[in-house]
Structures are given as structure tokens and as C-alpha cells.
Write a protein that holds these residues in place. Sequence first.
Motif, mmCIF file in Angstrom:
data_model
loop_
_atom_site.group_PDB
_atom_site.id
_atom_site.type_symbol
_atom_site.label_atom_id
_atom_site.label_comp_id
_atom_site.label_asym_id
_atom_site.label_seq_id
_atom_site.Cartn_x
_atom_site.Cartn_y
_atom_site.Cartn_z
ATOM 1 N N MET A 85 0.843 -1.175 0.000
ATOM 2 C CA MET A 85 0.000 0.000 0.000
ATOM 3 C C MET A 85 0.888 1.237 0.000
ATOM 4 N N ASP A 86 0.376 2.272 -0.624
ATOM 5 C CA ASP A 86 1.119 3.510 -0.775
ATOM 6 C C ASP A 86 0.225 4.667 -0.332
ATOM 7 N N TYR A 87 0.816 5.738 0.154
ATOM 8 C CA TYR A 87 0.022 6.887 0.577
ATOM 9 C C TYR A 87 -0.616 7.617 -0.607
ATOM 10 N N ARG A 88 -0.193 7.313 -1.824
ATOM 11 C CA ARG A 88 -0.782 7.936 -3.009
ATOM 12 C C ARG A 88 -2.015 7.181 -3.490
ATOM 13 N N GLN A 89 -2.302 6.033 -2.899
ATOM 14 C CA GLN A 89 -3.448 5.231 -3.316
ATOM 15 C C GLN A 89 -4.659 5.530 -2.441
ATOM 16 N N ALA A 90 -5.784 5.716 -3.074
ATOM 17 C CA ALA A 90 -7.023 5.961 -2.333
ATOM 18 C C ALA A 90 -7.369 4.758 -1.461
ATOM 19 N N ARG A 91 -7.022 3.565 -1.925
ATOM 20 C CA ARG A 91 -7.334 2.341 -1.180
ATOM 21 C C ARG A 91 -6.712 2.360 0.227
ATOM 22 N N THR A 92 -5.544 2.943 0.356
ATOM 23 C CA THR A 92 -4.885 3.057 1.658
ATOM 24 C C THR A 92 -5.770 3.814 2.637
ATOM 25 N N TYR A 93 -6.334 4.920 2.183
ATOM 26 C CA TYR A 93 -7.162 5.761 3.042
ATOM 27 C C TYR A 93 -8.524 5.131 3.306
ATOM 28 N N VAL A 94 -9.062 4.445 2.323
ATOM 29 C CA VAL A 94 -10.346 3.754 2.511
ATOM 30 C C VAL A 94 -10.192 2.655 3.558
ATOM 31 N N LEU A 95 -9.146 1.842 3.419
ATOM 32 C CA LEU A 95 -8.922 0.759 4.389
ATOM 33 C C LEU A 95 -8.645 1.314 5.781
ATOM 34 N N ALA A 96 -7.799 2.325 5.864
ATOM 35 C CA ALA A 96 -7.504 2.923 7.171
ATOM 36 C C ALA A 96 -8.783 3.486 7.792
ATOM 37 N N SER A 97 -9.632 4.107 6.993
ATOM 38 C CA SER A 97 -10.886 4.650 7.508
ATOM 39 C C SER A 97 -11.780 3.548 8.059
ATOM 40 N N LEU A 98 -11.841 2.417 7.369
ATOM 41 C CA LEU A 98 -12.642 1.287 7.857
ATOM 42 C C LEU A 98 -12.101 0.759 9.183
ATOM 43 N N PHE A 99 -10.777 0.666 9.301
ATOM 44 C CA PHE A 99 -10.181 0.192 10.552
ATOM 45 C C PHE A 99 -10.366 1.211 11.676
ATOM 46 N N VAL A 100 -10.314 2.493 11.348
ATOM 47 C CA VAL A 100 -10.580 3.525 12.358
ATOM 48 C C VAL A 100 -12.026 3.406 12.839
ATOM 49 N N LEU A 101 -12.960 3.196 11.910
ATOM 50 C CA LEU A 101 -14.364 3.007 12.312
ATOM 51 C C LEU A 101 -14.498 1.805 13.247
ATOM 52 N N GLY A 102 -13.783 0.726 12.957
ATOM 53 C CA GLY A 102 -13.786 -0.427 13.860
ATOM 54 C C GLY A 102 -13.227 -0.080 15.217
ATOM 55 N N ASN A 103 -12.177 0.734 15.221
ATOM 56 C CA ASN A 103 -11.572 1.159 16.487
ATOM 57 C C ASN A 103 -12.394 2.227 17.204
ATOM 58 N N ILE A 104 -13.429 2.731 16.557
ATOM 59 C CA ILE A 104 -14.377 3.619 17.230
ATOM 60 C C ILE A 104 -15.523 2.787 17.802
ATOM 61 N N ALA A 105 -16.035 1.853 17.006
ATOM 62 C CA ALA A 105 -17.187 1.047 17.423
ATOM 63 C C ALA A 105 -16.840 0.083 18.556
ATOM 64 N N LEU A 106 -15.731 -0.632 18.445
ATOM 65 C CA LEU A 106 -15.377 -1.632 19.458
ATOM 66 C C LEU A 106 -15.174 -1.017 20.846
ATOM 67 N N PRO A 107 -14.456 0.093 20.965
ATOM 68 C CA PRO A 107 -14.351 0.701 22.301
ATOM 69 C C PRO A 107 -15.700 1.139 22.868
ATOM 70 N N GLN A 108 -16.599 1.622 22.013
ATOM 71 C CA GLN A 108 -17.915 2.023 22.504
ATOM 72 C C GLN A 108 -18.648 0.832 23.110
ATOM 73 N N LEU A 109 -18.530 -0.323 22.484
ATOM 74 C CA LEU A 109 -19.143 -1.540 23.033
ATOM 75 C C LEU A 109 -18.480 -1.949 24.344
ATOM 76 N N CYS A 110 -17.169 -1.906 24.357
ATOM 77 C CA CYS A 110 -16.432 -2.330 25.558
ATOM 78 C C CYS A 110 -16.667 -1.395 26.736
ATOM 79 N N HIS A 111 -16.877 -0.118 26.448
ATOM 80 C CA HIS A 111 -17.085 0.846 27.528
ATOM 81 C C HIS A 111 -18.473 0.738 28.150
ATOM 82 N N LEU A 112 -19.301 -0.151 27.634
ATOM 83 C CA LEU A 112 -20.601 -0.394 28.265
ATOM 84 C C LEU A 112 -20.448 -1.142 29.582
ATOM 85 N N MET A 113 -19.317 -1.836 29.757
ATOM 86 C CA MET A 113 -19.063 -2.517 31.029
ATOM 87 C C MET A 113 -18.044 -1.709 31.826
#
Length: 160
Positions: A1-29
Motif C-alpha cells: 500500500m502507498d500513501y498515493r493510493q485511495a485504497r490506503t485511506y479507505v482501508l484505514a478509515s474502515l479500521f478507524v471506524l472499527g476502532n471507534i465502534a469496538l471501544p464504545q461496546l467495551c465501555h458499556l461494562m
Amino acid sequence: MDYRQARTYVLASLFVLGNIALPQLCHLMPHGGHIWLPIYFFTLVGAYKYGWRVGLLTAVLSPVVNSLLFGMPAVAALPVILVKSVTLAAAAALVARRTRRVTLAALVAVVLAYQVIGSLAECLMAGSWMAGLADWRMGIPGMLLQVLGGYAVLRYVLNK
């Protein structure tokens, strides 16, 4: 992956969304974040599967966006979490590149590497061994989740 590829940013955005959703679930306990260490899960998966660029974007953006949106992690905790997160991304990308496969031993090595380096950094930043060892006292389930869950997700993704 390269920083010039849109795919890099799309994938990183998906993983960031996962890292937003999972902590929200975990913080329920109570103490869910300290026990499950959810902010690191998709950083591990992203860096291991797609390399250091996706990993680094995920590692930096996940805690910052979470802090801005939800106040967690607290701004005071961001430096330590960023050190751990960036170290995790680097370790995962390096181990994946060297081994070229997903094994439990490789994931244990990645998690131990970022936890040891992160704990030392936290000890130095906080001036307290107790602060540096907090993940080792409460976060063992989270480390196991990273190893076992990361293994399952990576094996699934690699078979697709």
C-alpha cells in the motif's frame, strides 16, 4: 500500500471506524476499556494485513478521533496510547512482512512487543511503575483478544 493510493485511506478509515465502534461496546461494562484494550484491535489487523502505512494511519487517527468525539481516551492519556498504538502498527507490519503468514506465535510476539515498549514509555511519561504496568494488571483479557481474535480475523480475511 502507498500513501498515493485511495485504497490506503479507505482501508484505514474502515479500521478507524472499527476502532471507534469496538471501544464504545467495551465501555458499556465497567473498566471495559482497561480490560479489553479495544482501541488497538483493528490497528493490529490493519497493520498486519495491509502494512505499516494503513497501520500508522489507523494507529494515530483511532485514539485522536475517539478522544475528540467521545472524550475517551482522555487527552492526558493520548501520548501513551499513541506510543502504544504506533508501536503496535510498526511491530505488526514488521512481523507480518518477515513471517509472511499469520501464526499465534507471531501475534503473541507483536502484542508482547508493543506492550513492553508501551509500558516502559508509560513508566517514563508518568513517572510511575504502577501506571506503566496497568495493562499487565487489567488488560490480559484484551491482550488475549488481540492474539486470538486477531488470529481469527486475519485467517478469515486471508482466506477471502
